[in-house]
Design a protein around this motif. Structure first.
Motif, PDB file in Angstrom:
ATOM      1  N   HIS A 164       0.588  -1.292   0.470  1.00  0.00           N
ATOM      2  CA  HIS A 164      -0.032   0.024  -0.378  1.00  0.00           C
ATOM      3  C   HIS A 164       0.967   1.092  -0.345  1.00  0.00           C
ATOM      4  CE1 HIS A 164      -3.603  -2.127   1.260  1.00  0.00           C
ATOM      5  NE2 HIS A 164      -2.373  -3.089   2.046  1.00  0.00           N
ATOM      6  N   ILE A 165       0.657   2.283  -0.291  1.00  0.00           N
ATOM      7  CA  ILE A 165       1.651   3.414  -1.146  1.00  0.00           C
ATOM      8  C   ILE A 165       0.244   4.087  -0.529  1.00  0.00           C
ATOM      9  CG2 ILE A 165       2.440   4.800  -2.390  1.00  0.00           C
ATOM     10  CD1 ILE A 165       3.990   2.614  -4.039  1.00  0.00           C
ATOM     11  N   LYS A 166       0.877   5.468   0.778  1.00  0.00           N
ATOM     12  CA  LYS A 166      -0.392   6.689   0.097  1.00  0.00           C
ATOM     13  C   LYS A 166       0.718   7.626   0.431  1.00  0.00           C
ATOM     14  CE  LYS A 166      -3.876   8.793   3.400  1.00  0.00           C
ATOM     15  NZ  LYS A 166      -4.610   8.797   5.074  1.00  0.00           N
ATOM     16  N   ALA A 167       0.179   8.578  -0.568  1.00  0.00           N
ATOM     17  CA  ALA A 167       1.199   9.938  -0.438  1.00  0.00           C
ATOM     18  C   ALA A 167       0.387  11.818  -1.144  1.00  0.00           C
ATOM     19  CB  ALA A 167       2.586   9.876  -1.803  1.00  0.00           C
ATOM     20  N   PRO A 168       0.679  12.432  -1.123  1.00  0.00           N
ATOM     21  CA  PRO A 168       0.340  13.544  -1.988  1.00  0.00           C
ATOM     22  C   PRO A 168       0.595  14.016  -3.553  1.00  0.00           C
ATOM     23  CG  PRO A 168       2.200  14.640  -0.587  1.00  0.00           C
ATOM     24  CD  PRO A 168       1.808  12.382  -0.406  1.00  0.00           C
ATOM     25  N   ASP A 169      -0.280  14.095  -3.899  1.00  0.00           N
ATOM     26  CA  ASP A 169       0.169  14.201  -5.469  1.00  0.00           C
ATOM     27  C   ASP A 169      -0.129  15.649  -5.015  1.00  0.00           C
ATOM     28  OD1 ASP A 169      -0.381  14.921  -7.933  1.00  0.00           O
ATOM     29  OD2 ASP A 169      -1.850  13.057  -8.320  1.00  0.00           O
ATOM     30  N   LEU A 170       0.464  16.604  -5.565  1.00  0.00           N
ATOM     31  CA  LEU A 170       0.960  18.162  -5.183  1.00  0.00           C
ATOM     32  C   LEU A 170       0.389  18.347  -6.903  1.00  0.00           C
ATOM     33  CD1 LEU A 170       4.444  18.462  -3.960  1.00  0.00           C
ATOM     34  CD2 LEU A 170       2.321  18.768  -3.180  1.00  0.00           C
ATOM     35  N   LEU A 171      -0.028  17.919  -7.499  1.00  0.00           N
ATOM     36  CA  LEU A 171      -0.079  18.362  -9.604  1.00  0.00           C
ATOM     37  C   LEU A 171      -2.055  18.799  -8.589  1.00  0.00           C
ATOM     38  CD1 LEU A 171       1.238  16.536 -11.857  1.00  0.00           C
ATOM     39  CD2 LEU A 171       1.197  19.236 -11.220  1.00  0.00           C
ATOM     40  N   GLN A 172      -2.527  17.706  -7.653  1.00  0.00           N
ATOM     41  CA  GLN A 172      -4.116  17.424  -7.544  1.00  0.00           C
ATOM     42  C   GLN A 172      -3.454  18.110  -5.952  1.00  0.00           C
ATOM     43  OE1 GLN A 172      -5.954  15.429  -8.650  1.00  0.00           O
ATOM     44  NE2 GLN A 172      -7.688  16.225  -7.378  1.00  0.00           N
ATOM     45  N   ILE A 221      -0.111  10.456  -8.836  1.00  0.00           N
ATOM     46  CA  ILE A 221      -0.448   9.441  -9.167  1.00  0.00           C
ATOM     47  C   ILE A 221      -0.633   8.290  -9.955  1.00  0.00           C
ATOM     48  CG2 ILE A 221      -2.645  10.287  -9.956  1.00  0.00           C
ATOM     49  CD1 ILE A 221      -4.147   7.895  -8.006  1.00  0.00           C
ATOM     50  N   ASP A 222       0.046   9.266 -11.318  1.00  0.00           N
ATOM     51  CA  ASP A 222      -0.413   8.702 -12.332  1.00  0.00           C
ATOM     52  C   ASP A 222       1.508   7.873 -12.796  1.00  0.00           C
ATOM     53  OD1 ASP A 222      -2.478   9.376 -13.235  1.00  0.00           O
ATOM     54  OD2 ASP A 222      -1.766  11.387 -14.422  1.00  0.00           O
ATOM     55  N   GLU A 223       2.400   9.044 -12.809  1.00  0.00           N
ATOM     56  CA  GLU A 223       4.071   8.669 -11.557  1.00  0.00           C
ATOM     57  C   GLU A 223       4.450   7.298 -10.913  1.00  0.00           C
ATOM     58  OE1 GLU A 223       6.110  13.005 -12.632  1.00  0.00           O
ATOM     59  OE2 GLU A 223       5.332  12.884 -10.541  1.00  0.00           O
ATOM     60  N   CYS A 224       3.635   7.515 -10.043  1.00  0.00           N
ATOM     61  CA  CYS A 224       3.954   6.522  -9.085  1.00  0.00           C
ATOM     62  C   CYS A 224       3.328   5.152  -9.853  1.00  0.00           C
ATOM     63  CB  CYS A 224       3.188   6.859  -7.788  1.00  0.00           C
ATOM     64  SG  CYS A 224       3.464   5.854  -6.302  1.00  0.00           S
ATOM     65  N   VAL A 225       1.816   5.648 -10.135  1.00  0.00           N
ATOM     66  CA  VAL A 225       1.723   3.340 -11.052  1.00  0.00           C
ATOM     67  C   VAL A 225       2.824   3.483 -12.532  1.00  0.00           C
ATOM     68  CG1 VAL A 225       0.002   2.712 -12.587  1.00  0.00           C
ATOM     69  CG2 VAL A 225      -0.454   4.120 -10.699  1.00  0.00           C
ATOM     70  N   LEU A 226       3.296   4.528 -13.042  1.00  0.00           N
ATOM     71  CA  LEU A 226       4.280   3.804 -13.971  1.00  0.00           C
ATOM     72  C   LEU A 226       6.024   3.451 -12.772  1.00  0.00           C
ATOM     73  CD1 LEU A 226       4.193   7.147 -16.746  1.00  0.00           C
ATOM     74  CD2 LEU A 226       3.454   4.583 -16.664  1.00  0.00           C
ATOM     75  N   LEU A 227       5.977   4.168 -12.167  1.00  0.00           N
ATOM     76  CA  LEU A 227       6.995   3.536 -11.494  1.00  0.00           C
ATOM     77  C   LEU A 227       6.979   1.928 -10.996  1.00  0.00           C
ATOM     78  CD1 LEU A 227       7.989   6.430  -8.849  1.00  0.00           C
ATOM     79  CD2 LEU A 227       9.197   5.353 -10.917  1.00  0.00           C
ATOM     80  N   LEU A 228       5.500   1.964 -10.285  1.00  0.00           N
ATOM     81  CA  LEU A 228       5.055   0.198  -9.773  1.00  0.00           C
ATOM     82  C   LEU A 228       5.009  -0.982 -11.434  1.00  0.00           C
ATOM     83  CD1 LEU A 228       2.759   1.209  -7.015  1.00  0.00           C
ATOM     84  CD2 LEU A 228       5.008   0.702  -6.467  1.00  0.00           C
ATOM     85  N   ASN A 229       4.364   0.006 -11.896  1.00  0.00           N
ATOM     86  CA  ASN A 229       4.436  -1.171 -13.364  1.00  0.00           C
ATOM     87  C   ASN A 229       5.859  -1.035 -13.906  1.00  0.00           C
ATOM     88  OD1 ASN A 229       1.439  -1.370 -13.309  1.00  0.00           O
ATOM     89  ND2 ASN A 229       1.436   0.458 -14.780  1.00  0.00           N
ATOM     90  N   ASP A 230       7.087  -0.474 -13.517  1.00  0.00           N
ATOM     91  CA  ASP A 230       8.400  -1.144 -14.039  1.00  0.00           C
ATOM     92  C   ASP A 230       9.248  -2.202 -13.179  1.00  0.00           C
ATOM     93  OD1 ASP A 230       8.034   0.506 -16.311  1.00  0.00           O
ATOM     94  OD2 ASP A 230       9.086   2.583 -15.325  1.00  0.00           O
ATOM     95  N   ILE A 231       8.413  -2.266 -12.274  1.00  0.00           N
ATOM     96  CA  ILE A 231       8.233  -3.061 -11.343  1.00  0.00           C
ATOM     97  C   ILE A 231       8.074  -4.615 -11.089  1.00  0.00           C
ATOM     98  CG2 ILE A 231       9.368  -3.811  -9.007  1.00  0.00           C
ATOM     99  CD1 ILE A 231       8.487  -1.231  -8.213  1.00  0.00           C
ATOM    100  N   LYS A 232       9.342  -5.896 -11.287  1.00  0.00           N
ATOM    101  CA  LYS A 232       8.599  -7.131 -11.554  1.00  0.00           C
ATOM    102  C   LYS A 232       8.571  -7.988 -10.636  1.00  0.00           C
ATOM    103  CE  LYS A 232      11.475 -11.178 -13.021  1.00  0.00           C
ATOM    104  NZ  LYS A 232      12.688 -11.550 -13.464  1.00  0.00           N
ATOM    105  N   ASN A 233       7.796  -8.756 -11.096  1.00  0.00           N
ATOM    106  CA  ASN A 233       7.121  -9.320  -9.574  1.00  0.00           C
ATOM    107  C   ASN A 233       5.923  -7.909  -8.803  1.00  0.00           C
ATOM    108  OD1 ASN A 233       8.759 -10.975 -10.067  1.00  0.00           O
ATOM    109  ND2 ASN A 233       9.532 -10.855  -8.240  1.00  0.00           N
ATOM    110  N   LEU A 234       5.123  -7.151  -9.340  1.00  0.00           N
ATOM    111  CA  LEU A 234       4.266  -6.213  -8.805  1.00  0.00           C
ATOM    112  C   LEU A 234       3.367  -6.206  -9.838  1.00  0.00           C
ATOM    113  CD1 LEU A 234       4.271  -5.257  -5.837  1.00  0.00           C
ATOM    114  CD2 LEU A 234       4.243  -2.932  -7.237  1.00  0.00           C
ATOM    115  N   THR A 235       1.581  -6.563  -9.431  1.00  0.00           N
ATOM    116  CA  THR A 235       0.219  -5.397 -10.372  1.00  0.00           C
ATOM    117  C   THR A 235      -0.077  -4.858  -9.704  1.00  0.00           C
ATOM    118  OG1 THR A 235       0.275  -7.979 -10.905  1.00  0.00           O
ATOM    119  CG2 THR A 235      -1.500  -6.845 -11.261  1.00  0.00           C
ATOM    120  N   VAL A 236      -0.569  -3.952 -10.042  1.00  0.00           N
ATOM    121  CA  VAL A 236      -0.688  -2.881  -9.002  1.00  0.00           C
ATOM    122  C   VAL A 236      -2.410  -3.135  -9.337  1.00  0.00           C
ATOM    123  CG1 VAL A 236      -1.802  -0.739  -9.173  1.00  0.00           C
ATOM    124  CG2 VAL A 236       1.118  -0.835 -10.199  1.00  0.00           C
TER     125      VAL A 236
END
Length: 156
Positions: free
Chosen positions: A70-78, A108-123
């Motif tokens: 689980h990741i929780k963080a502020p999105d400064l654009l939002q 949020i979009d940048e974080c999802v892109l980072l997570l999608n680049d990690i092997k063995n992980l599904t958002v």
């Protein structure tokens, strides 16, 4: 040891009940494949960009197969959008934006892109918790899924 771990940059950040605190700089004290759930709050923003993927991969290595991240963080654009349309406390806004320890901030979009680049992980889910903080839930894949993915890659 608790199988639910909250990884934070300092102990002043709230985390869910039932989770044991592990400061980010002590991550190597956790055994690989030992955690059912890992909660990461307001942590990625305090890492240099070149260390973020390495850190995330290290965090994921601590999860058991099918463990949940689980990741929780502020999105400064939002946050900027939210602040212009809602009555947000200016002291809180100043703190979030100008915190001198913050090295970067992922939307949020940048974080999802980072997570999608990690092997063995599904958002699995992506939501806003309030007007400007996001929550992303991901799951470490089962061994069978990993083996199938590797077979598919080698056959192509």
């Amino acid at each position: 040891m608790n199988n639910n771990i909250a990884i934070l940059v300092n102990d002043g950040i709230d985390y869910p009940d039932g989770y044991e605190l592990c400061l980010a700089d002590k991550l190597d004290t956790l055994e690989n494949n030992s955690c059912d759930n890992i909660y990461l709050a307001d942590t990625l923003d305090y890492l240099s960009i070149d260390k973020t993927i390495e850190f995330l991969e290290q965090v994921i290595s601590k999860l058991k197969r099918l463990g949940v991240f689980h990741i929780k963080a502020p999105d400064l654009l939002q946050l900027c959008w939210y602040a212009t349309r809602m009555n947000i406390d200016l002291a809180k806004l100043r703190y979030i934006i100008f915190d001198t320890k913050r090295k970067n901030c992922y939307s949020i979009d940048e974080c999802v892109l980072l997570l999608n680049d990690i092997k063995n992980l599904t958002v699995e889910s992506i939501v806003y918790c309030n007007g400007y903080e996001y929550s992303i839930t991901a799951k470490k894949q089962a061994l069978e899924v990993l083996e199938d993915n590797e077979k598919e890659k080698t056959s192509n």
